[in-house]
Design a protein around this motif. Structure first.
Motif, PDB file in Angstrom:
ATOM      1  N   CYS A  83      40.351  36.748  48.212  1.00  0.00           N
ATOM      2  CA  CYS A  83      41.731  36.712  48.943  1.00  0.00           C
ATOM      3  C   CYS A  83      42.351  38.049  48.828  1.00  0.00           C
ATOM      4  N   HIS A  84      43.600  38.078  49.333  1.00  0.00           N
ATOM      5  CA  HIS A  84      44.195  39.515  49.206  1.00  0.00           C
ATOM      6  C   HIS A  84      44.861  39.503  47.663  1.00  0.00           C
ATOM      7  N   CYS A  85      45.571  38.433  47.119  1.00  0.00           N
ATOM      8  CA  CYS A  85      46.265  38.230  45.878  1.00  0.00           C
ATOM      9  C   CYS A  85      45.187  38.366  44.583  1.00  0.00           C
TER      10      CYS A  85
ATOM     11  N   LEU B 116      32.149  29.087  44.444  1.00  0.00           N
ATOM     12  CA  LEU B 116      33.665  29.374  44.145  1.00  0.00           C
ATOM     13  C   LEU B 116      33.602  29.860  42.837  1.00  0.00           C
ATOM     14  N   GLU B 117      33.972  31.140  42.690  1.00  0.00           N
ATOM     15  CA  GLU B 117      34.288  31.547  41.083  1.00  0.00           C
ATOM     16  C   GLU B 117      35.456  31.263  40.454  1.00  0.00           C
ATOM     17  N   GLN B 118      36.571  31.139  41.354  1.00  0.00           N
ATOM     18  CA  GLN B 118      37.827  30.853  40.764  1.00  0.00           C
ATOM     19  C   GLN B 118      39.009  30.452  42.061  1.00  0.00           C
TER      20      GLN B 118
ATOM     21  N   CYS C 185      37.010  40.019  53.721  1.00  0.00           N
ATOM     22  CA  CYS C 185      37.583  39.671  52.536  1.00  0.00           C
ATOM     23  C   CYS C 185      36.380  39.985  51.484  1.00  0.00           C
ATOM     24  N   LEU C 186      35.164  40.599  51.919  1.00  0.00           N
ATOM     25  CA  LEU C 186      34.119  41.007  50.854  1.00  0.00           C
ATOM     26  C   LEU C 186      34.517  42.173  50.008  1.00  0.00           C
ATOM     27  N   ASP C 187      34.133  42.408  48.900  1.00  0.00           N
ATOM     28  CA  ASP C 187      34.662  43.428  48.025  1.00  0.00           C
ATOM     29  C   ASP C 187      34.018  44.719  48.496  1.00  0.00           C
ATOM     30  N   SER C 188      32.661  44.577  48.987  1.00  0.00           N
ATOM     31  CA  SER C 188      31.925  45.802  49.553  1.00  0.00           C
ATOM     32  C   SER C 188      31.163  45.214  50.655  1.00  0.00           C
TER      33      SER C 188
ATOM     34  N   HIS D  73      48.752  31.185  48.291  1.00  0.00           N
ATOM     35  CA  HIS D  73      49.636  32.284  47.792  1.00  0.00           C
ATOM     36  C   HIS D  73      49.958  33.323  48.795  1.00  0.00           C
ATOM     37  N   CYS D  74      48.791  34.047  49.277  1.00  0.00           N
ATOM     38  CA  CYS D  74      48.726  35.171  49.990  1.00  0.00           C
ATOM     39  C   CYS D  74      48.404  34.894  51.572  1.00  0.00           C
TER      40      CYS D  74
END
Length: 136
Positions: A12-14, A58-60, A104-107, A82-83
């Motif tokens: 997510c964003h946050c 799901l890592e966290q 929402c992927l990092d890359s 939250h976000c």
């Protein structure tokens, strides 16, 4: 036939919610995400990359997620409380898989192709996605 494995990470964003995933395909298949025009996806710009549930981790942030359901209640839309960002969800078309939000992927994999999906006429088109959550 050889397989291509693409490892993905995102969140997510946050940063409260983080996931990792693996997308597998045969070497003659493109890596495809879908741009759906349904009432939900079009409003939020969601790009779907559907994978089997076994390929998602799901890592966290499990406690940071809120779930939204509507209509049939089959789809489970998970948002960061939250976000407000929806990094993934369990789609009605593939209840045995996850739809990752490409945004929402990092890359984003450079070979990714985006195809339109007519979600406004979901009942007539959903069967065309069913194969995406089957392990290759």
């Amino acid at each position: 036939m050889n397989k291509i494995t693409t490892r993905l990470q995102g969140g997510c964003h946050c940063g409260a919610v983080r996931f990792s995933a693996v997308h597998q395909r045969h070497n003659d298949e493109p890596l495809v995400a879908h741009a759906c025009n349904c009432s939900m996806c079009e409003k939020v710009g969601y790009l779907h990359l559907i994978i089997p549930a076994a390929n998602f981790q799901l890592e966290q942030g499990e406690g940071d997620l809120s779930c939204y359901t509507f209509n049939s209640g089959v789809a489970k839309h998970y948002f960061c409380r939250h976000c407000g960002v929806k990094p993934f969800y369990i789609p009605r078309s593939n209840p045995d898989g996850y739809s990752l939000n490409v945004r929402c992927l990092d890359s984003v994999p450079p070979e990714l192709e985006v195809e339109p999906f007519d979600g406004q006429n979901w009942e007539q088109n959903a069967a065309g996605l069913a194969h995406l959550s089957v392990a290759k």
